[in-house]
Design an enzyme around this catalytic site. Structure first.
Site, PDB file in Angstrom:
ATOM      1  CB  ILE A  36      64.675  11.990  43.385  1.00 24.76           C
ATOM      2  CG1 ILE A  36      65.149  10.745  42.393  1.00 24.76           C
ATOM      3  CG2 ILE A  36      63.825  11.284  44.715  1.00 24.76           C
ATOM      4  CD1 ILE A  36      66.024   9.658  43.224  1.00 24.76           C
ATOM      5  CE1 TYR A 143      61.592  -2.916  36.810  1.00 24.94           C
ATOM      6  CE2 TYR A 143      61.500  -4.679  35.351  1.00 24.94           C
ATOM      7  CZ  TYR A 143      61.031  -3.461  35.630  1.00 24.94           C
ATOM      8  OH  TYR A 143      60.539  -2.748  34.816  1.00 24.94           O
TER       9      TYR A 143
HETATM   10  N1  LIG Z   1      61.791   1.651  29.982  1.00 23.17           N
HETATM   11  C1  LIG Z   1      61.214   0.011  29.718  1.00 23.17           C
HETATM   12  O1  LIG Z   1      61.483  -0.362  28.952  1.00 23.17           O
HETATM   13  C2  LIG Z   1      60.342  -0.330  30.761  1.00 23.17           C
HETATM   14  C3  LIG Z   1      59.814  -1.571  30.550  1.00 23.17           C
HETATM   15  C4  LIG Z   1      58.867  -2.261  31.476  1.00 23.17           C
HETATM   16  C5  LIG Z   1      58.494  -1.456  32.381  1.00 23.17           C
HETATM   17  N2  LIG Z   1      58.900  -0.240  32.839  1.00 23.17           N
HETATM   18  C6  LIG Z   1      58.494   0.504  33.986  1.00 23.17           C
HETATM   19  O2  LIG Z   1      58.083   1.781  33.591  1.00 23.17           O
HETATM   20  C7  LIG Z   1      58.365   2.616  34.922  1.00 23.17           C
HETATM   21  C8  LIG Z   1      59.222   3.850  34.195  1.00 23.17           C
HETATM   22  O3  LIG Z   1      60.347   3.207  33.462  1.00 23.17           O
HETATM   23  P1  LIG Z   1      61.240   4.080  33.001  1.00 23.17           P
HETATM   24  O4  LIG Z   1      61.965   3.330  32.048  1.00 23.17           O
HETATM   25  O5  LIG Z   1      60.908   5.452  32.563  1.00 23.17           O
HETATM   26  O6  LIG Z   1      62.542   4.245  34.274  1.00 23.17           O
HETATM   27  P2  LIG Z   1      63.666   5.373  34.383  1.00 23.17           P
HETATM   28  O7  LIG Z   1      64.667   4.660  35.120  1.00 23.17           O
HETATM   29  O8  LIG Z   1      63.683   5.957  32.867  1.00 23.17           O
HETATM   30  O9  LIG Z   1      63.035   6.555  35.110  1.00 23.17           O
HETATM   31  C9  LIG Z   1      62.527   6.411  36.450  1.00 23.17           C
HETATM   32  C10 LIG Z   1      62.533   7.615  37.065  1.00 23.17           C
HETATM   33  O10 LIG Z   1      62.174   7.614  38.410  1.00 23.17           O
HETATM   34  C11 LIG Z   1      63.057   8.513  39.266  1.00 23.17           C
HETATM   35  N3  LIG Z   1      63.261   7.950  40.803  1.00 23.17           N
HETATM   36  C12 LIG Z   1      64.020   7.178  41.151  1.00 23.17           C
HETATM   37  N4  LIG Z   1      63.694   7.102  42.584  1.00 23.17           N
HETATM   38  C13 LIG Z   1      62.861   7.906  42.935  1.00 23.17           C
HETATM   39  C14 LIG Z   1      62.186   8.322  43.755  1.00 23.17           C
HETATM   40  N5  LIG Z   1      62.572   7.747  45.261  1.00 23.17           N
HETATM   41  N6  LIG Z   1      61.131   9.150  43.999  1.00 23.17           N
HETATM   42  C15 LIG Z   1      60.785   9.926  43.028  1.00 23.17           C
HETATM   43  N7  LIG Z   1      61.262   9.516  41.687  1.00 23.17           N
HETATM   44  C16 LIG Z   1      62.592   8.425  41.716  1.00 23.17           C
HETATM   45  C17 LIG Z   1      64.356   8.418  38.673  1.00 23.17           C
HETATM   46  O11 LIG Z   1      65.141   9.588  38.769  1.00 23.17           O
HETATM   47  C18 LIG Z   1      63.919   8.562  37.082  1.00 23.17           C
HETATM   48  O12 LIG Z   1      63.887   9.641  36.596  1.00 23.17           O
HETATM   49  C19 LIG Z   1      58.960   1.737  35.693  1.00 23.17           C
HETATM   50  O13 LIG Z   1      58.048   1.245  36.559  1.00 23.17           O
HETATM   51  C20 LIG Z   1      59.417   0.608  34.932  1.00 23.17           C
HETATM   52  O14 LIG Z   1      59.608  -0.386  35.744  1.00 23.17           O
HETATM   53  C21 LIG Z   1      59.680   0.484  31.775  1.00 23.17           C
END
Ligand SMILES: NC(=O)c1ccc[n+]([C@@H]2O[C@H](COP(=O)([O-])OP(=O)(O)OC[C@H]3O[C@@H](n4cnc5c(N)ncnc54)[C@H](O)[C@@H]3O)[C@@H](O)[C@H]2O)c1
Length: 312
Positions: A36, A143
């Site tokens: 987004i 979450y």
């Molecule tokens: N980073 C971690 O340590 C971690 C650990 C466990 C699980 N995860 C999971 O991995 C996935 C990615 O995590 P991340 O750390 O890259 O998250 P992040 O918050 O860095 O990135 C998420 C991205 O999604 C985008 N976004 C938000 N709303 C949106 C929408 N409506 N449509 C499209 N895009 C949208 C945001 O702009 C952002 O760029 C998530 O499902 C998260 O739960 C991450």
């Protein structure tokens, strides 16, 4: 076979690195990044990009049809600490984005889906050490509730509609290319930045809070390995436990001090402490090891070396 891949939430901590690596492997034009918002220059300049809201099914369907997408990585979500501030928005984003992508699978508009779960599916009543794949799961955060529900739906769509959805319960991820997006383990990235920029860090978790963690390169390699595995070897369609290392803030401080002896830390825990206290200390990932040959390559010392070298 040539794949056409859509990454949703591509500008985030994981999506950025995932997109860059997939573009190296499949060619830039075969990997469509979407979010987004716009991402960093490295991501935006490396191949096709679409502004796309994961909660808008029609928009998703249009992008999938336009590019002939067959594989989707759904990385958009609201993470643990932010989700506690906006519970309903977190539920709406985390669940509806997943339903949209699973329904693309059900309608045979895409062939393969990756959706990440998290160690947040576990809760205060889960065994904390070497947490098994199958165990008590009573998450106490918005979450965690969304991730556990998501896992149930993934398994349901696989069993009921034959949707080829694959998932990993990521631990906290440490990376240098993109900052983390509002999780409970963000300290483990911030600390390296501030060690170099200020020589000190005020940590929002207590010194002895042990959590399962992983260096980003391991997490991406695990993701791509799981996605490349023949479907019949994937026995778990909820989400796989995955582990590399476990450490406390105090361990990471000692590891940084080996390279930067003058680095100092203070501890001022905030609301994220309670979330961390509800999660496991370490994870048993034997199903991932047996089913698709998972083995981590980065421990804390190697992670510290990579982080400091690259952030300098
Ligand atoms: N980073 C971690 O340590 C971690 C650990 C466990 C699980 N995860 C999971 O991995 C996935 C990615 O995590 P991340 O750390 O890259 O998250 P992040 O918050 O860095 O990135 C998420 C991205 O999604 C985008 N976004 C938000 N709303 C949106 C929408 N409506 N449509 C499209 N895009 C949208 C945001 O702009 C952002 O760029 C998530 O499902 C998260 O739960 C991450």
């Amino acid at each position: 076979m040539q794949q056409t891949i859509l990454i949703i939430g591509a500008c985030g901590q994981i999506g950025t690195e995932l997109t860059l690596l997939l573009r190296e492997q499949h060619g830039a034009d075969a990997v469509i990044a979407s979010d987004i918002r716009q991402g960093n220059d490295g991501l935006m300049d490396s191949g096709p990009f679409e502004i796309l809201d994961a909660t808008d099914y029609d928009a998703l369907e249009e992008v999938v049809a336009y590019y002939g997408v067959d594989t989707v990585y759904l990385m958009a979500a609201m993470l643990s600490a932010t989700a506690e501030k906006f519970p309903e928005r977190a539920w709406d984003l985390n669940m509806n984005s997943l339903f949209n992508v699973l329904n693309l699978g059900k309608e045979k508009k895409v062939d393969r889906i990756f959706w990440p779960s998290s160690i947040a599916v576990f809760g205060p009543n889960t065994p904390k050490t070497k947490t098994p794949q199958h165990t008590i799961m009573e998450p106490s955060t918005v979450y965690g509730i969304s991730k556990q529900s998501g896992e149930r739906w993934c398994e349901y769509y696989f069993e009921k509609y034959g949707v080829d959805v694959r998932s990993i319960r990521y631990p906290g991820l440490v990376s240098w290319k993109t900052m983390p997006g509002g999780g409970t383990t963000d300290y483990a990235v911030e600390i390296y930045h501030e060690a170099l920029s200020k020589g000190s860090y005020d940590c929002f978790l207590d010194s002895d809070t042990e959590l399962p963690m992983m260096f980003m390169e391991d997490a991406i390699r695990a993701t791509l390995t799981l996605m490349d595995t023949a479907s019949e070897h994937i026995k778990i369609r909820s989400s796989y436990n995955l582990a590399a290392m476990s450490f406390t803030p105090s361990d990471i401080v000692k590891s940084i001090q080996k390279k930067l002896p003058d680095f100092t830390v203070s501890y001022t825990s905030d609301s994220r402490q309670k979330i961390a206290d509800s999660w496991p200390n370490s994870i048993d990932d034997s199903f991932a090891r047996n089913d698709w040959g998972w083995a981590p390559e980065y421990d804390l010392e190697r992670t510290t070396k990579e982080m400091l070298q690259n952030l300098r």
